[in-house]
Design an enzyme around this catalytic site. Structure first.
Site, short mmCIF file in Angstrom:
data_model
loop_
_atom_site.label_atom_id
_atom_site.label_comp_id
_atom_site.label_asym_id
_atom_site.label_seq_id
_atom_site.Cartn_x
_atom_site.Cartn_y
_atom_site.Cartn_z
N ASP A 338 0.85 3.30 -9.18
CA ASP A 338 2.28 3.28 -9.47
C ASP A 338 2.79 4.71 -9.64
O ASP A 338 2.14 5.53 -10.32
CB ASP A 338 2.52 2.46 -10.74
CG ASP A 338 3.98 2.42 -11.15
OD1 ASP A 338 4.78 1.82 -10.43
OD2 ASP A 338 4.29 2.99 -12.22
N GLU A 374 1.95 4.77 -4.32
CA GLU A 374 3.40 4.66 -4.28
C GLU A 374 3.88 6.10 -4.33
O GLU A 374 3.88 6.72 -5.40
CB GLU A 374 3.93 3.87 -5.47
CG GLU A 374 5.44 3.67 -5.41
CD GLU A 374 5.99 2.95 -6.63
OE1 GLU A 374 6.89 2.11 -6.45
OE2 GLU A 374 5.53 3.23 -7.75
#
Length: 693
Positions: A338, A374
């Protein structure tokens, strides 16, 4: 604090500063805690059933910034927490009386749930307690599938939401680790044809106090408070054992487990946030700070109040230890990071050669697993798509947006779509990286589901209690005249065709495809494109489907089967100058409807909404032809000659079986649809000239 009798009973010795956390050597317990901000450190022991305190013992020995001691006489069933005495008098006022979670805790006895009154009272019952020892686990000889990157098909889901409404799963197991590895669930995942299940965060986490005040919760779990302990919310009895059971069962069935991990921030939020673990032990070694003319404050490059300083010795060490732990002790297969741009920051600036990236690259365990970024955060120069190290994969939002807009009917996108279908070479070849670097997706957990993407023009996030201001505003969605559900057959048919186009394009593109769980079942979130705080039927997968939804499920299975069948849809296409070095002899051509190769002027025709892609496998004597028509008009396409020509699939004719087309030259590609053809030859001299997209 502790009586002399208690100290003598446990016989604390010097112990070792390594490894951090708790470790056992026969009957001896070693405890080592990194606490650079503390002058004293105490360990509190508790009974496992009542959390009644048994004893408090000081870790009287210190090596550098690590407090440590070795004990005899400690019951391995007990629980523990740590307490730090701060050298900073001002800071000590909010830290000294609080129990803290050991950053290296491998298991906690209950979820971390915000309770303002217990926190402000410094109640010992606010903080969950850490386990001293995990039960033994038998892996039964099961090993990791080690699916090659080119074979990988990702399937993203949430541990709770995937089974909470599944009536085939025993009620007591729904929403748990054990529910996710139920045979009925495994059968669904395997029948779909995906290879790797990407789990949304399972690190122990705490919902934001703001959400608790609103009687909502951080359902997604992107707010960790520990990087080792699986969250007990999804366990019946023991989260560590039950998570390992999940992994073992998946591996027995040839499925990989990829963890969505959050190393960029924690639940402790900003300077006014709760003191739960890191802030009470090593605040300035762990969090990234910003300096201005007036104050020293937390950097907030994550939008969550704090930013982990991945360039510090402590953070780097702990992240690497965490990754190795999950890969070895928990046996997962890889990670999706993330806001991964945060992990590459040396202070404020992103650096693809950062210390953490180098540590990962040289590590013989972590460097061999699947690594998915990401590739952004909200800090300076936060968008870094294409700039991660060569061995990483990256979530490609340019693919998502380009394909969405193309099938919405926007003009001038043919060159863009051609690049996206061939693995976004414009993004990844600048670092001389494979097209497999691109993780292609249409839908992710943060955004519309596939069904909502073709049913809503606008987000409908009022249930999040933020006046519909949250969530992405640019969704490139289309409702076909009605916002939300409708019984008008014409609109329903257009929506289903749109979904088929999106899924087929995704699965026939170069790169690693990523599917959102529930999209195969036409799951809706009622137009909510940011359901992070909806732990209810808005987010949970609905397993009750009608005939239309069942038909789409079969279509998606068929597309996955086609991708697996043809190597040219999985392996990299190489441009002419690298063709001789390719393991797979695939050549690429782009053709016009008349069958001729596209010319420069064709690529610059703003009104053109059609393209044909020929991919030749010269080793196996066949070509695949993909025809895309996003216009509102039928287009006649000249199918190249061959020994046989087989129409494999056409999204405008979803129920038609594959059939050999005898003598067909001109094929009518219906408006807003695509088709895939297989053209066989009697020898391996394929006449199409190859070119680079």
């Amino acid at each position: 604090m502790v009586t002399m009798a208690q100290t003598k009973q446990f016989s604390p010795q010097t112990g070792s500063p390594c490894p951090l956390g708790v470790s056992w050597q026969a009957e001896k317990l070693n405890i080592a805690v990194f606490a650079s901000d503390a002058t004293q450190l105490f360990i509190h022991f508790f009974l496992p059933d009542t959390e009644e305190e048994v004893a408090v013992v000081e870790l009287a020995h210190r090596t550098g910034k690590v407090f440590h001691a070795e004990f005899l006489g400690v019951n391995s069933d007990w629980l523990y927490a740590v307490q730090a005495i701060q050298k900073d008098e001002n800071k000590g006022k909010q830290v000294n009386d609080k129990l803290l979670i050991d950053p290296y805790s491998k298991g906690i006895n209950r979820p971390v749930i915000w309770n303002k009154s217990l926190y402000e009272e410094n109640s010992p019952f606010f903080i969950p307690k850490s386990t001293l020892k995990s039960p033994d686990f038998d892996w039964q000889g099961v090993t990791k599938p080690k699916t090659p990157r080119e074979e990988t098909i990702l399937y993203e889901t949430h541990v709770k939401g995937f089974t909470q409404l599944n009536e085939l799963v025993p009620e007591e197991n729904r929403g748990t680790y054990l529910g996710l590895c139920d045979p009925n669930v495994i059968n669904h995942i395997k029948s779909l044809g995906v290879t790797s299940v990407q789990l949304m965060p399972v690190f122990s986490y705490m919902s934001e106090p703001r959400l608790e005040d609103l009687e909502l919760t951080n359902y997604w779990g992107y707010n960790p408070i520990n990087f080792f302990a699986p969250d007990p919310r999804y366990a019946k009895h023991n989260a560590v054992v039950e998570f390992k059971t999940l992994v073992r069962t998946f591996h027995e069935n040839g499925l990989e487990v990829i963890l969505d991990v959050v190393y960029n921030h924690t639940a402790e939020a900003g300077k006014d946030g709760a003191v739960l673990s890191f802030r009470g032990l090593a605040e300035f070694d762990f969090y990234l700070m910003t300096y201005d003319d007036y104050c020293l404050d937390y950097a907030n490059y994550t939008g969550c109040g704090n930013t982990v300083n991945c360039d510090s010795d402590f953070s780097l060490r702990m992240i690497m230890d965490s990754l190795r732990y999950w890969l070895t002790e928990m046996q997962v297969d890889g990670f999706r990071f993330d806001l991964a741009a945060t992990m590459g920051r040396n202070g404020e600036r992103f650096n693809r050669k950062s210390a953490l990236f180098k540590a990962i690259a040289q590590d013989p365990i972590v460097g061999q697993c699947k690594l998915i970024a990401e590739p952004w955060d909200i800090g300076p120069e936060g968008y870094q798509l294409g700039n991660f190290p060569a061995y990483w994969n990256e979530c490609n939002d340019k693919y998502r947006d380009g394909i969405r807009k193309f099938w919405n009917g926007e003009k001038g996108l043919v060159p863009e779509v051609a690049s996206r279908i061939l693995g976004s070479r414009d993004v990844f070849r600048k670092g001389k990286r494979s097209q497999l670097s691109s993780v292609n997706y249409i839908c992710y957990h943060d955004g519309f589901t596939l069904q909502d993407l073709v049913s809503y023009d606008h987000r409908h996030n009022l249930a999040n209690l933020e006046n519909n201001r949250d969530g992405h505003g640019a969704n490139f969605s289309k409702n076909y005249g009605v916002e939300g559900p409708t019984s008008e057959f014409a609109i329903v048919d257009k929506r289903e065709l749109h979904k088929r186009n999106l899924v087929a394009t995704l699965l026939f593109s170069q790169g690693i495809p990523h599917l959102l769980a529930g999209d195969e079942l036409s799951r809706t979130q009622n137009g909510n494109n940011n359901a992070y705080c909806q732990d209810n039927e808005i987010s949970w997968v609905n397993w009750s489907i009608d005939s239309r939804q069942s038909a789409f499920l079969q279509f998606m299975k068929r597309c996955i089967e086609i991708r697996k069948r043809f190597s040219v849809l999985k392996h990299c296409f190489l441009p002419d100058d690298n063709f001789e070095h390719s393991t797979y002899h695939h050549k690429v051509s782009w053709i016009r409807p008349d069958g001729e190769e596209k010319r420069i002027e064709d690529w610059h025709n703003h009104y053109n909404q059609c393209l044909g892609l020929l991919v030749a496998d010269e080793d196996k004597c066949y070509q695949l032809l993909l025809i895309f028509n996003s216009s509102n008009k039928d287009v006649g396409y000249n199918v190249p000659d061959g020994l046989t020509k087989t129409l494999v699939i056409d999204t405008s004719k979803p129920y038609a079986d594959e059939h050999v087309s005898v003598g067909t030259t001109l094929y009518k590609q219906n408006a807003n649809s695509l088709s895939l053809w297989k053209i066989d030859y009697d020898n391996c001299v394929i006449g199409q000239k190859s070119q680079t997209a």
